[in-house]
Design a protein around this motif. Structure first.
Motif, short mmCIF file in Angstrom:
data_model
loop_
_atom_site.label_atom_id
_atom_site.label_comp_id
_atom_site.label_asym_id
_atom_site.label_seq_id
_atom_site.Cartn_x
_atom_site.Cartn_y
_atom_site.Cartn_z
N LEU A 1 0.84 -1.21 0.00
CA LEU A 1 0.00 0.00 0.00
C LEU A 1 0.87 1.26 0.00
CD1 LEU A 1 -2.72 -1.19 2.52
CD2 LEU A 1 -3.10 -0.68 0.10
N LEU A 2 1.95 1.22 0.76
CA LEU A 2 2.89 2.35 0.74
C LEU A 2 3.48 2.54 -0.65
CD1 LEU A 2 4.82 1.78 4.09
CD2 LEU A 2 3.38 3.74 3.54
N GLU A 3 3.84 1.44 -1.29
CA GLU A 3 4.43 1.49 -2.64
C GLU A 3 3.44 2.07 -3.65
OE1 GLU A 3 5.71 -2.03 -5.45
OE2 GLU A 3 7.22 -1.75 -3.88
N ARG A 4 2.17 1.80 -3.42
CA ARG A 4 1.13 2.30 -4.33
C ARG A 4 0.59 3.68 -3.90
NH1 ARG A 4 -2.14 -1.15 -7.43
NH2 ARG A 4 -1.22 -3.20 -7.80
N SER A 5 1.21 4.27 -2.86
CA SER A 5 0.76 5.56 -2.32
C SER A 5 -0.68 5.50 -1.83
CB SER A 5 0.91 6.66 -3.38
OG SER A 5 2.24 6.78 -3.80
N GLN A 6 -1.06 4.35 -1.27
CA GLN A 6 -2.41 4.17 -0.75
C GLN A 6 -2.43 4.16 0.78
OE1 GLN A 6 -5.29 3.99 -2.47
NE2 GLN A 6 -4.22 4.25 -4.42
N MET A 7 -1.30 4.47 1.41
CA MET A 7 -1.22 4.58 2.86
C MET A 7 -0.44 5.85 3.19
SD MET A 7 0.31 1.96 5.78
CE MET A 7 -1.10 0.85 5.79
N GLU A 8 -1.07 6.76 3.94
CA GLU A 8 -0.44 8.02 4.28
C GLU A 8 0.55 7.83 5.44
OE1 GLU A 8 -0.81 10.64 2.52
OE2 GLU A 8 -2.43 9.83 1.25
N GLU A 9 1.44 8.83 5.60
CA GLU A 9 2.45 8.79 6.66
C GLU A 9 1.80 8.68 8.04
OE1 GLU A 9 6.55 8.89 7.62
OE2 GLU A 9 5.68 9.14 5.62
N GLU A 10 0.70 9.38 8.22
CA GLU A 10 0.02 9.37 9.52
C GLU A 10 -0.53 7.98 9.84
OE1 GLU A 10 -3.81 11.56 11.66
OE2 GLU A 10 -2.98 12.39 9.80
N GLU A 11 -1.12 7.34 8.83
CA GLU A 11 -1.68 6.00 9.05
C GLU A 11 -0.56 5.00 9.33
OE1 GLU A 11 -4.63 2.69 6.96
OE2 GLU A 11 -4.10 4.52 5.87
N LEU A 12 0.57 5.13 8.60
CA LEU A 12 1.71 4.25 8.86
C LEU A 12 2.20 4.40 10.29
CD1 LEU A 12 3.96 2.29 7.98
CD2 LEU A 12 5.25 4.29 7.20
N SER A 13 2.29 5.66 10.75
CA SER A 13 2.76 5.92 12.11
C SER A 13 1.84 5.26 13.13
CB SER A 13 2.84 7.43 12.34
OG SER A 13 3.30 7.70 13.63
N ARG A 14 0.53 5.39 12.93
CA ARG A 14 -0.43 4.75 13.85
C ARG A 14 -0.27 3.23 13.83
NH1 ARG A 14 -4.33 8.23 11.54
NH2 ARG A 14 -5.22 6.42 10.44
N GLU A 15 -0.09 2.70 12.63
CA GLU A 15 0.01 1.24 12.49
C GLU A 15 1.29 0.73 13.15
OE1 GLU A 15 -2.03 -2.14 11.31
OE2 GLU A 15 -2.63 -0.03 11.22
N VAL A 16 2.38 1.48 13.02
CA VAL A 16 3.64 1.09 13.66
C VAL A 16 3.48 1.07 15.17
CG1 VAL A 16 6.04 1.77 14.08
CG2 VAL A 16 5.10 1.88 11.76
N GLN A 17 2.89 2.13 15.72
CA GLN A 17 2.71 2.22 17.17
C GLN A 17 1.79 1.11 17.68
OE1 GLN A 17 1.39 6.21 17.97
NE2 GLN A 17 3.28 7.15 17.22
N ARG A 18 0.83 0.75 16.87
CA ARG A 18 -0.12 -0.31 17.28
C ARG A 18 0.52 -1.69 17.20
NH1 ARG A 18 -4.30 -3.35 15.01
NH2 ARG A 18 -3.81 -2.69 12.88
N ARG A 19 1.34 -1.91 16.18
CA ARG A 19 1.90 -3.24 15.95
C ARG A 19 3.10 -3.54 16.84
NH1 ARG A 19 -1.23 -6.79 12.77
NH2 ARG A 19 -2.36 -5.53 11.24
N ILE A 20 3.94 -2.52 17.09
CA ILE A 20 5.12 -2.77 17.93
C ILE A 20 5.01 -1.91 19.18
CG2 ILE A 20 6.68 -3.58 16.13
CD1 ILE A 20 7.76 -0.79 15.82
N SER A 21 4.27 -2.42 20.11
CA SER A 21 4.10 -1.77 21.41
C SER A 21 4.27 -2.82 22.50
CB SER A 21 2.72 -1.12 21.51
OG SER A 21 1.71 -2.09 21.45
#
Length: 764
Positions: A632-652
């Motif tokens: 999704l990042l490669e296709r520009s279908q995931m924004e920086e803000e969403e990635l940041s939320r997903e990172v915080q949610r996945r590695i906590s």
């Protein structure tokens, strides 16, 4: 009439048959072998034909059945043929015709029962040979035969010895009340009855019985002399038959040694040729010198240290071993034992390659053009000339680069498309496993018009061309036959699309249509995501290359659309799997992703919807969720803000370390530099590590190391520099420290963690 019993590949047999024929000077020479091969005798005896070669007989109807009759320079039958033809004598084969052998080979209706019988037959024959070897005090049958028969000092001794061998073989079979060939004992009776009828036929034609010599296997001598009556014409007509064709083909010592399709081969054809040469020179003692000297020569060429003194010691030891057995000449077993002891310093491994060269060798026969040539051979040579590829028929490997684009600056249509036609021809050879051309498959998106082949002619390639006759009359028909067989046997749509791609590369339009139709009839709904991913890869290649290869690829479009939509529909549920299955799923998702990017007729929306679901859900495989996020990042279908939320949610701290690291591993499988450039990702990762206590950190470390194992040294440097910036340290110094070589205690700690079982830990 004189009946000479022989072994089918026996140098002493060949030599003594030749001497007997010289002494008796018969008018007729009759040889065990299919009687319909008699017309080929003048061709086989031509000076231009170089053994080893074989006669191949094959059925015209499916399923194709074949039988093979190889000959070497030391085959008694071959030497008998040469003797007769060179003197203008009558020479014939007298065994059952090949059409009957082919029918008898598949006469059993119950295949499983037939296989069981064959296994029992081989076992019984092995037991009989072991019994005979035991009685003679030998360890194996090859050594028994060589010491007993190949070392005979006269033709009378050899002929009587082989006759007694055949009698003993029959008696042992009777005593054991076992059938030495399973269901072939009856076949032996039929063969002997037919051969006897052929002998009587020759006598009835007016040839003097005293001027007839019969050359046959030792087993059959007593049968022809006493045990069977001649087959009547009425009995012959009742035998099953299959219409067959036959041809001469070159053969190799390697195949003889493996007894490929032939039950009377020997294990050391090159060594047996040494015996033949020594007998012709009248110096049988020279075999030991030649064999051991050849091992020394091969060893030295390979860098082995073998001295002349060691060769001399090996010769003396082999002679002593022979004398201990009461023999004047050493056998192959004696020679090999001596070679291992004196030249291999007790280790067979030191001289194994040299022994293989000395015993088996690389000799391949030659059949000149025009001598009983098959239609496939003729077609191959015609195409070679037509496509101007004759210069590549050399033993030197040469590269051939093809430009498949149409040449507009030439006049003839052949010249305009010659490289494309060459490509079709070479791919057909590839499908037929003909080793003349090897495809250097290095496809590039921007060079769909280019192909590279490595061309090298070998006699083995000629053998492969001859063998292709059982698949079709021409290269094109044979390739079509192979593709059809593969399509019918294909276990799923991935294998079927591989066949379709090969048909496309071969330029076989009918095969392409057949494959497409078969795929369309296949229940796509039953296909798994990995199968669909592999199928889409093959179909994508066909569509990409379609125009340049001058084939209509429009029929692929609806098929690809159907498979693509099916992949999107099952993607989410397929991602509920373990880590082992996730490897295949990741590759399949990537294939679907790449295929959609390449082809505008595949709509993006269904794929984006599926990727988003997998990326956001917690109940699916974490690696696959991370991988879909990367796409999704490669296709520009995931924004920086969403990635940041997903990172915080996945590695906590509330997420098990293996799940967080697994998600990060999946995320890192795509576009490393794109991830490195996102500073928020590394800030979140740093904050996550800071929250872990010592035990939690050790647990996370194992999985994090795995997550970044695919990153290059340069990429790891850039990650370290990012961390230096986050920690407000000098970026270059941070990179140097983090990438420094581990201390001994640090390395030991990491190794202990790799082997540590975390299964007993409670989830963090």
């Amino acid at each position: 009439m004189k009946i000479i019993g022989i072994r089918h590949l026996s140098p002493a047999g060949a030599w003594y048959v030749k001497k007997t024929l010289d002494q008796r000077n018969p008018d007729v020479v009759l040889i065990e072998g299919p009687s319909d091969f008699s017309a080929l005798i003048p061709e086989m005896a031509k000076r231009e034909v170089k053994p080893p070669f074989a006669v191949l007989a094959y059925t015209e109807e499916l399923p194709i059945e074949t039988i093979l009759y190889p000959f070497s320079i030391y085959s008694p039958e071959y030497q008998a043929m040469l003797w007769a033809v060179s003197r203008g004598k009558e020479c014939r084969f007298i065994d059952l015709p090949s059409e009957i052998f082919l029918a008898l080979s598949c006469a059993c209706a119950d295949i499983e029962e037939k296989m069981r019988q064959q296994e029992c037959g081989e076992e019984a024959r092995s037991v009989i040979y072991e019994k005979m070897d035991e009685l003679c005090g030998e360890e194996d049958h090859e050594t028994f035969w060589e010491r007993t028969m190949e070392h005979c000092s006269s033709e009378e001794e050899y002929i009587e010895g082989s006759r007694q061998f055949g009698i003993c073989l029959r008696q042992l079979e009777d005593e054991m009340e076992q059938d030495a060939h399973g269901c072939s004992r009856m076949e032996n009776i039929l063969r002997e009855s037919y051969m006897k009828a052929q002998i009587e036929k020759v006598v009835c034609e007016g040839w003097s019985e005293e001027k007839i010599v019969v050359v046959t296997g030792a087993y059959h001598v007593e049968g022809l002399e006493h045990l069977v009556s001649a087959m009547t014409e009425e009995e012959f007509q009742k035998l099953p038959k299959k219409v067959s064709k036959k041809t001469l083909m070159p053969y190799s010592y390697y195949r003889l040694s493996n007894r490929s399709g032939y039950g009377a081969g020997n294990k050391a054809p090159a060594y047996y040729e040494m015996i033949w040469d020594a007998l012709r020179e009248g110096k049988p003692e020279n075999v030991a010198y030649q064999y051991l000297a050849s091992i020394a020569s091969y060893s030295r060429q390979a860098g082995g240290m073998v001295s002349t003194a060691e060769v001399i010691d090996a010769v003396r030891l082999s002679q002593v071993l022979a004398q201990m057995k009461g023999d004047a000449l050493p056998t192959l077993r004696d020679l090999r034992d001596a070679a291992v002891t004196c030249m291999g310093h007790g280790s067979f491994g030191e001289i194994a390659v040299a022994v293989a060269q000395a015993e088996i060798g690389t000799k391949i026969g030659e059949i000149p053009q025009g001598v009983v040539q098959t239609s496939v051979q003729s077609d191959f040579l015609r195409l070679l000339e037509e496509l101007r590829l004759e210069k590549y028929k050399t033993l030197t490997a040469q590269e051939l680069r093809l430009d498949l684009r149409e040449k507009l600056n030439v006049k003839s249509e052949l010249a305009a498309r010659i490289d494309l036609r060459r490509s079709y021809f070479l791919h057909r050879l590839r499908i037929l496993d003909i080793s003349f051309a090897k495809w250097q498959d290095s496809r590039q998106e921007r060079a769909t018009w280019a192909e590279s082949w490595l061309m090298q002619w070998t006699p083995e390639a000629e053998i492969q061309i001859v063998e292709a006759i059982v698949k079709g009359d021409t290269i094109e028909k044979a390739a079509s036959f192979v593709l059809k067989e593969r399509m019918e046997a294909a276990p799923g749509i991935a294998a079927m699309t591989q066949v379709l791609e090969d048909a496309f590369l071969c330029g076989l339009e009918n095969s392409v249509h057949y494959a497409v139709a078969a795929l369309q009839q296949t229940a796509v709904e039953e296909a798994s995501l990995p199968e669909i991913g592999e199928a889409l890869r093959h179909l994508s290649m066909i569509v990409q290359y379609g125009d340049i290869r001058n084939l209509d690829h429009t029929r692929m479009t609806p098929l690809m659309q159907q498979l693509f939509l099916r992949a999107c529909l099952i993607m989410v549920q397929s991602c509920s799997c373990d880590d082992e299955a996730a490897k295949k799923m990741m590759d399949a998702i990537d294939a679907v992703h790449e295929t959609q990017i390449r082809h505008d007729f595949l709509e993006e929306d269904p794929l984006i919807a599926s990727l988003l679901q997998v990326a956001r859900r917690d109940d699916l495989n974490a690696k696959l969720s991370g991988f879909c996020a990367a796409l999704l990042l490669e296709r520009s279908q995931m924004e920086e803000e969403e990635l940041s939320r997903e990172v915080q949610r996945r590695i906590s701290r509330g997420v098990p370390a293996e799940l967080g690291a697994g998600w990060l591993e999946g995320l890192s499988k795509k576009n490393h530099y794109g991830l490195i450039a996102r500073l928020s990702l590394w800030r979140s990762l740093s904050e996550y590590v800071d929250t872990l206590d010592e035990e939690e950190f050790k647990r996370a470390l194992v999985f994090l190391r795995r997550a970044f194992s695919d990153f290059s040294a340069k990429e790891k440097d850039q990650i370290a520099e990012n961390l230096g910036e986050i920690w407000q340290l000098n970026r270059e110094q941070t990179s140097e420290v983090l990438n420094a070589e581990l201390k001994k205690e640090e390395q030991e700690l990491l190794e202990s963690l790799d082997e540590f079982d975390f299964g007993d830990f409670d989830d963090l």
